[in-house]
Design a protein around this motif. Sequence first.
Motif, short mmCIF file in Angstrom:
data_model
loop_
_atom_site.label_atom_id
_atom_site.label_comp_id
_atom_site.label_asym_id
_atom_site.label_seq_id
_atom_site.Cartn_x
_atom_site.Cartn_y
_atom_site.Cartn_z
N SER A 32 28.89 -33.47 11.17
CA SER A 32 27.62 -33.37 10.48
C SER A 32 26.66 -34.34 11.15
O SER A 32 26.82 -35.56 11.05
N LEU A 33 25.69 -33.82 11.85
CA LEU A 33 24.77 -34.65 12.61
C LEU A 33 23.51 -34.93 11.81
O LEU A 33 23.07 -34.10 11.00
N PRO A 34 22.88 -36.08 12.05
CA PRO A 34 21.60 -36.37 11.39
C PRO A 34 20.53 -35.36 11.83
O PRO A 34 20.60 -34.82 12.95
N PRO A 35 19.54 -35.09 10.98
CA PRO A 35 18.50 -34.11 11.32
C PRO A 35 17.76 -34.43 12.62
O PRO A 35 17.42 -33.52 13.37
N LEU A 36 17.54 -35.71 12.90
CA LEU A 36 16.85 -36.08 14.14
C LEU A 36 17.65 -35.67 15.36
O LEU A 36 17.11 -35.13 16.33
N VAL A 37 18.95 -35.86 15.33
CA VAL A 37 19.82 -35.49 16.44
C VAL A 37 19.86 -33.97 16.59
O VAL A 37 19.82 -33.44 17.70
#
Length: 103
Positions: A32-37
């Motif tokens: 689960s990646l951060p939205p910015l990434v």
Amino acid sequence: MNTTHLILVVVGMGIVTFLPRLFPVFILEKLSLPPLVERWLKSIPYAALGALIFPGILTIDPSNPWIGVTGGIVACVLALLRLPILAVIAGSILTAWLANAWF
């Protein structure tokens, strides 16, 4: 180099280029990646496309780079107008052809 050796080289090159594309699919699917990434990763194809196209624009005629730059500017304007991709391509080719006649 015989045919068997050539086929093995081509298959080997295919495997070597396929594996780096396959592994991220399985790895990133579980993370689960951060939205910015995620936004950054989604912009990579556009950056790669720009890196591939821009040198071609400047080297279409090494003695007169304005021909390619003019075609590139027209392509950007047509793309910003949200014209179909074939219209953008045809417009930039036509512009480069006309610029070649003028410059």
